[in-house]
Write a protein that holds these residues in place. Structure first.
Motif, short mmCIF file in Angstrom:
data_model
loop_
_atom_site.label_atom_id
_atom_site.label_comp_id
_atom_site.label_asym_id
_atom_site.label_seq_id
_atom_site.Cartn_x
_atom_site.Cartn_y
_atom_site.Cartn_z
N UNK A 1 -4.24 4.31 1.40
CA UNK A 1 -4.11 4.44 3.06
C UNK A 1 -4.33 6.00 2.18
N UNK A 2 -4.78 6.99 2.69
CA UNK A 2 -5.15 8.16 3.51
C UNK A 2 -5.21 8.42 4.84
N UNK A 3 -5.06 8.71 5.60
CA UNK A 3 -4.94 9.73 7.02
C UNK A 3 -5.27 10.79 6.35
N UNK A 4 -6.04 11.49 6.40
CA UNK A 4 -6.77 13.15 5.76
C UNK A 4 -7.49 13.52 6.69
N UNK A 5 -7.58 14.39 7.49
CA UNK A 5 -8.64 15.27 7.75
C UNK A 5 -8.26 16.33 7.75
N UNK B 1 -11.27 1.76 -8.80
CA UNK B 1 -10.36 0.45 -8.30
C UNK B 1 -10.70 0.29 -6.62
N UNK B 2 -10.26 -0.49 -6.52
CA UNK B 2 -10.02 -1.40 -4.84
C UNK B 2 -9.02 -0.80 -4.12
N UNK B 3 -9.18 -1.01 -3.15
CA UNK B 3 -8.02 -0.75 -1.91
C UNK B 3 -8.10 0.71 -1.76
N UNK B 4 -8.90 1.69 -1.86
CA UNK B 4 -8.87 3.05 -1.79
C UNK B 4 -9.51 3.29 0.16
N UNK B 5 -8.51 3.44 1.21
CA UNK B 5 -9.03 3.41 2.11
C UNK B 5 -9.05 4.67 2.79
N UNK B 6 -9.93 5.61 2.76
CA UNK B 6 -9.63 7.02 3.64
C UNK B 6 -9.82 6.81 5.26
N UNK B 7 -9.02 7.33 5.95
CA UNK B 7 -9.02 7.18 7.25
C UNK B 7 -9.33 8.64 7.97
N UNK B 8 -10.91 9.85 8.27
CA UNK B 8 -10.52 11.26 8.25
C UNK B 8 -10.39 11.45 10.12
N UNK B 9 -10.25 10.84 10.52
CA UNK B 9 -10.07 10.63 11.91
C UNK B 9 -8.34 10.86 12.81
N UNK B 10 -8.29 11.76 13.58
CA UNK B 10 -6.75 11.54 13.73
C UNK B 10 -6.65 10.53 14.70
N UNK B 11 -5.67 9.52 13.62
CA UNK B 11 -5.60 8.08 14.62
C UNK B 11 -4.26 8.45 15.53
N UNK B 12 -4.24 7.61 16.69
CA UNK B 12 -3.51 7.82 17.55
C UNK B 12 -1.87 7.54 17.28
N UNK B 13 -1.33 8.35 17.90
CA UNK B 13 0.72 7.46 17.59
C UNK B 13 1.17 6.63 17.31
N UNK B 14 0.59 5.56 17.83
CA UNK B 14 0.94 4.18 17.48
C UNK B 14 0.48 2.91 16.14
N UNK C 1 1.13 -1.19 -0.12
CA UNK C 1 -0.09 -0.02 0.14
C UNK C 1 0.48 1.83 0.03
N UNK C 2 0.56 2.04 -0.62
CA UNK C 2 0.26 3.35 -0.35
C UNK C 2 0.58 4.66 0.41
N UNK C 3 1.12 4.80 1.61
CA UNK C 3 0.07 5.88 2.29
C UNK C 3 0.56 7.90 2.27
N UNK C 4 -0.65 8.04 2.45
CA UNK C 4 0.22 9.23 3.04
C UNK C 4 -0.93 10.02 4.10
N UNK C 5 -0.09 10.39 4.65
CA UNK C 5 -0.55 11.30 6.31
C UNK C 5 -0.39 12.74 6.22
#
Length: 387
Positions: free
Chosen positions: A229-233, A255-268, A199-203
């Motif tokens: 994977x988009x960790x974007x908010x 395409x498949x495999x697009x994951x948008x994570x809009x919330x702020x994730x814990x650092x771990x 996976x390709x990641x953006x934060x």
């Protein structure tokens, strides 16, 4: 030495690189100075004073609310021997303290308002106020810290009245004891990311500055086997957020495999995502340094990034990742080159692993926070010695 560190962001309210910088710088400076942190927020803790905008300005322009916090900070800085501000949100507090209490003001510029015209979409007329605040503070500061050589060039170009001798380059840092490879995959599984697929990641934030629309258009040409994977908010404006959602929906249909994570994730969890990413992408159109690239490198992940601002001082092209020239006049060319660079890393896992290992070594060797704090403290001593 009694130092007042002035910032908008401070844990637990950290949403950008400036906040990360202040968090880790403060940890190291506490061993060197008698440090008092002034930040936005509610409540107090030992050595930390939190301030909130004036009640009478609820609903007012964000710049006016920031100025009210600056006034509150300046009023509480009596007895400090030196003040050090970060970003325009706190710069006027440092300037007011300099005038009111007769103490030196050091200002760290994490970005420059003249180079972020899209902020007018977010602040409206407040953008003129934020620019005025930055200019007033930076031109009068006793010393200015640039987080990269590229940033120093930008400061002197935007504010030619500043004596170049007052502008010092001190790079951002990274805690490589905290940011290190974590091979657990529980966070990936919880977030729905398939650990068996690359996976390709953006934060980052959803903003013009971070170049996210370029990434989403480039992703149309990514290897179809790879996930995105988009960790974007925290969109700058509703319009920016709507554009992002539209591009994500369009990509998700193609395409498949697009994951948008809009919330702020814990650092771990972020560290796990960084560790397992095949490649981290930073498509920023403006970036004084880019701490997030250091975070990826510290986790052993190769980086593909735009060659803007201070990024080339972090990402060693061909060794720890790949740099892509950015040109605002030809966005399609940038997006095509971005996709090609990402696919080049995806297509050669052994080379990607070598880049990741070299990135980790570079982060450990050259960007430790202890070194950043020591250089910052030496600048404090120099400034105080002029008085």
């Amino acid at each position: 030495m009694k130092v007042g560190l002035l910032t908008r962001e401070y844990p637990p309210d950290v949403y950008g690189g400036a906040g990360v910088h202040v968090e880790f710088l403060a940890q190291e400076l506490r061993a060197l100075t008698e440090l008092e942190v002034h930040c936005w927020g509610e409540g107090e803790a030992e050595g930390v004073l939190r301030h909130r905008p004036a009640d009478g300005l609820a609903g007012a322009n964000e710049a006016l609310r920031a100025f009210s916090v600056d006034l509150a900070m300046a009023a509480e800085l009596q007895g400090r021997e030196l003040v050090h501000s970060h970003t325009w949100y706190a710069a006027l507090a440092g300037h007011f303290a300099k005038l009111l209490h007769g103490v030196p003001h050091v200002m760290t510029a994490h970005s420059l308002e003249p180079l972020r015209p899209w902020k007018a979409e977010q602040l409206g007329g407040g953008y003129a106020l934020s620019g005025w605040a930055e200019r007033t503070a930076i031109e009068a500061a006793d010393a200015v810290v640039a987080v990269s050589r590229g940033m120093r060039d930008d400061i002197l170009a935007c504010y030619p009245a500043i004596d170049p001798g007052r502008v010092r380059v001190i790079h951002n840092g990274i805690d490589t004891r905290l940011y290190r490879p974590d091979h657990d995959t529980s966070a990936l599984q919880r977030l729905g990311v398939d650990p068996s697929r690359p996976y390709v990641l953006f934060v980052g934030r959803i903003s013009r500055q971070k170049g996210v629309p370029h990434l989403l258009r480039a992703a149309r040409a990514f290897d179809p086997e790879a996930q995105l994977v988009l960790c974007a908010g925290a969109p700058d404006t509703p319009a920016t957020g709507a554009e992002f959602r539209e591009l994500v929906d369009e990509l998700d249909r193609a395409r498949d495999g697009v994951h948008w994570i809009p919330e702020t994730l814990p650092r771990p969890q972020i560290i796990q995502l960084l560790t397992h990413a095949s490649v981290f992408v930073c498509p920023s159109v403006y970036e004084p340094l880019g701490i997030v690239n250091l975070e990826a490198m510290a986790c052993g992940t190769p980086v593909v990034a735009s060659a803007v601002g201070g990024i080339p001082e972090v990402v060693d092209d061909g060794r720890t990742g790949l740099l892509v020239p950015y040109g605002a006049r030809h966005p399609e060319s940038f997006e095509s080159a971005l996709a090609q660079a990402v696919n080049r890393v995806l297509d050669d896992p052994p080379e990607a692993a070598r880049m990741g290992a070299a990135g980790r070594q570079r982060a450990v060797r050259e960007f430790g926070w202890e070194r950043v704090a020591r250089r910052t403290y030496e600048l404090y001593e120099e400034v105080l010695g002029r008085k």
